[in-house]
Design a protein around this motif. Structure first.
Motif, short mmCIF file in Angstrom:
data_model
loop_
_atom_site.label_atom_id
_atom_site.label_comp_id
_atom_site.label_asym_id
_atom_site.label_seq_id
_atom_site.Cartn_x
_atom_site.Cartn_y
_atom_site.Cartn_z
N VAL A 201 14.36 18.30 59.66
CA VAL A 201 14.85 18.32 58.49
C VAL A 201 15.15 17.03 57.91
N VAL A 202 14.54 16.96 56.60
CA VAL A 202 14.89 15.58 56.16
C VAL A 202 15.48 15.85 54.54
N TYR A 203 16.68 15.47 54.22
CA TYR A 203 17.28 15.41 52.85
C TYR A 203 16.99 14.38 51.88
N LEU A 204 16.55 14.64 50.85
CA LEU A 204 16.47 13.86 49.70
C LEU A 204 17.77 13.52 49.13
N PRO A 205 18.22 12.37 48.43
CA PRO A 205 19.24 12.42 47.57
C PRO A 205 19.26 13.65 46.71
N ALA A 206 20.31 14.50 46.43
CA ALA A 206 20.48 15.95 46.06
C ALA A 206 20.21 15.62 44.51
N LEU A 207 19.53 16.73 43.96
CA LEU A 207 19.65 16.75 42.48
C LEU A 207 19.91 18.34 42.42
N ARG A 208 20.47 18.87 41.13
CA ARG A 208 20.63 19.93 40.84
C ARG A 208 20.44 20.23 39.23
N GLU A 209 20.17 21.65 38.63
CA GLU A 209 19.94 21.47 37.23
C GLU A 209 21.17 22.12 36.41
N ASP A 210 21.48 21.72 35.42
CA ASP A 210 22.61 22.26 34.47
C ASP A 210 22.36 22.18 33.06
N ALA A 211 22.13 23.50 32.57
CA ALA A 211 21.66 23.51 30.93
C ALA A 211 20.45 22.98 30.87
N GLU B 5 18.85 20.56 32.14
CA GLU B 5 18.65 19.06 32.80
C GLU B 5 19.04 18.86 34.21
N LEU B 6 18.45 17.73 34.67
CA LEU B 6 18.49 17.52 36.15
C LEU B 6 19.68 16.72 36.37
N ILE B 7 20.52 16.89 37.31
CA ILE B 7 21.68 16.12 37.47
C ILE B 7 21.79 15.45 38.88
N ALA B 8 22.56 14.29 39.00
CA ALA B 8 22.36 13.48 40.08
C ALA B 8 23.50 13.47 40.53
N GLN C 210 25.07 8.59 41.31
CA GLN C 210 24.31 7.46 40.94
C GLN C 210 23.59 7.93 39.62
N SER C 211 22.82 7.08 39.03
CA SER C 211 22.03 7.23 37.76
C SER C 211 20.97 8.14 38.11
N LEU C 212 20.51 9.07 37.36
CA LEU C 212 19.62 9.96 37.71
C LEU C 212 18.19 9.07 37.91
N GLU C 213 17.79 8.20 37.14
CA GLU C 213 16.73 7.25 37.43
C GLU C 213 16.68 6.62 38.65
#
Length: 392
Positions: free
Chosen positions: A53-63, A65-68, A71-74
């Protein structure tokens, strides 16, 4: 042993992860598997032993839009791309599987297109793992045309196989993606992906029970509040105890509000999360849920009576309502609306469903096993393209 890199990104709930890990449970018997997870880690959720298992820095979605996180999304996007390609170089897969993309998760194209380009340059097989319903979000006609064209272009450019996790007799792909026959690769109907009976690790429930669950939980507060509100009306009517599961992603404030409401209900137990919902459903007389893919598969596998109230989320309601409607037409589940979430209306629906016999069906639920068998064939002898096939 052939190697498979399986990319899974869940943005709102946890259904994509549950389905992916169930497929991996079958794959690890014959393949070396690396699961790349792009969503928030879930406490208590376990991946099948034998898979890396490899975890990337997590992202989720809200309304929408991607949420980090932190740190900044970029910045997070750049780190994810670097990490994903490094894993490819180190693991050297013979096959890359993308979960749902390019049919959905277009927001992840910033890293998935580089992944697909890597696979193309490395001449490895590329497969899409696709759930039963696609193209359910409402959009303009022009937007729909553009989306279909984009999917068609990326399938033809990169993919060798689409594993469609559905029973063809219940939901053919062209019913929700009319140009399926024009895709320049094989579409293989695996059957639905459901947990195998041998894996139902039972957590014993004492006495008759009703199980209320809301998947990841982000949109589950209204349903569980209604269940708690209806529970006093059922105390003297039936001997059942209600077990309610809020999900790992329900906001803390909402879970605490439910805890306060449930504190005085003698016939109801509220828990945060169970990694083994199917065990509870196997022993229950009734399931109450939003009708996500995996919960619905658990309902079908256990033949438990079921009430489904589709998620209020704009992104998920059409998918869940469409799936539930197909099953309601066959009297396998009862489909309720938000208007039936008043205490008396819900209590009446519960009593009515409990009075009915357990549902029967012959729906294909062997999607994980059939997907693994098809991948064995793909990686050891290449099939011809332009096929639409179904598991035997």
């Amino acid at each position: 042993m052939k190697k498979i890199l399986f990319y899974c990104q869940y943005l709102a709930g946890m259904g994509h992860l549950v389905r992916s890990t169930e497929i991996i449970r079958s794959l690890v018997k014959d393949f070396q598997v690396c699961l790349v997870i792009g969503g928030e880690p879930i406490t208590g959720f376990t991946v099948p032993s034998g898979a890396e298992v490899v975890y990337l820095p997590a992202l989720r979605e809200d309304a929408g839009e991607l949420i980090a996180f932190g740190q900044s999304l970029e910045s997070i996007k750049a780190r994810r791309i670097e990490r994903l390609l490094l894993v490819c170089d180190q693991f050297q897969p013979d096959c890359v599987i993308t979960e749902c993309f390019p049919f959905s998760k277009y927001k992840m194209s910033f890293e998935l297109v580089p992944l697909l380009e890597w696979a193309k340059a490395a001449q490895v097989k590329v497969v899409c793992s696709l759930r039963d319903l696609v193209m359910t979000q409402k959009m303009s006609e022009k937007g729909m045309v553009r989306k279909k064209a984009r999917i068609h272009d990326q399938i033809c450019r990169y993919y060798d196989l689409v594993l469609y996790h559905c029973d063809r007799n219940l939901q053919p792909l062209d019913a929700c993606f009319p140009t399926a026959a024009d895709l320049d690769c094989e579409v293989f109907y695996t059957g639905y992906v459901a947990q195998a009976p041998s894996l139902m690790l039972q957590e014993k429930i004492q006495g008759p029970s009703i199980v209320a669950s809301v998947g990841g939980g982000r949109d589950g507060y209204p349903l569980l509040k209604a269940v708690i509100g209806a529970s006093p009306l059922l105390t003297d009517a039936i001997p059942h105890h209600i077990y309610a599961f809020a999900g790992p992603f329900m906001p803390v404030s909402q879970f605490e509000a439910l805890q306060a409401l449930a504190a005085t209900k003698s016939n109801l137990t509220l828990r945060r999360f169970t990694p083994n919902l199917i065990s509870s459903l196997l022993q229950a007389d009734l399931s109450i849920s939003l009708g996500g893919y995996n919960t619905t598969m658990n309902v079908l596998r256990t033949h438990v009576r079921s009430l489904i109230v589709p998620s209020p989320s704009v992104d998920q309601a059409d998918e869940q309502r469409s799936r539930a409607a197909l099953l309601a037409q066959r009297n396998i589940v009862d489909l309720l609306t938000a208007r039936q979430l008043s205490p008396y209306a819900l209590a009446y629906a519960i009593l009515r469903r409990l009075a009915q016999p357990k549902p029967t069906h012959a729906i294909n639920l062997e999607g994980a096993r059939n997907a693994s068998e098809r991948l064995r064939s793909l990686l050891y002898k290449a099939p011809s393209k332009r096929q639409i096939t179904t598991a035997a």
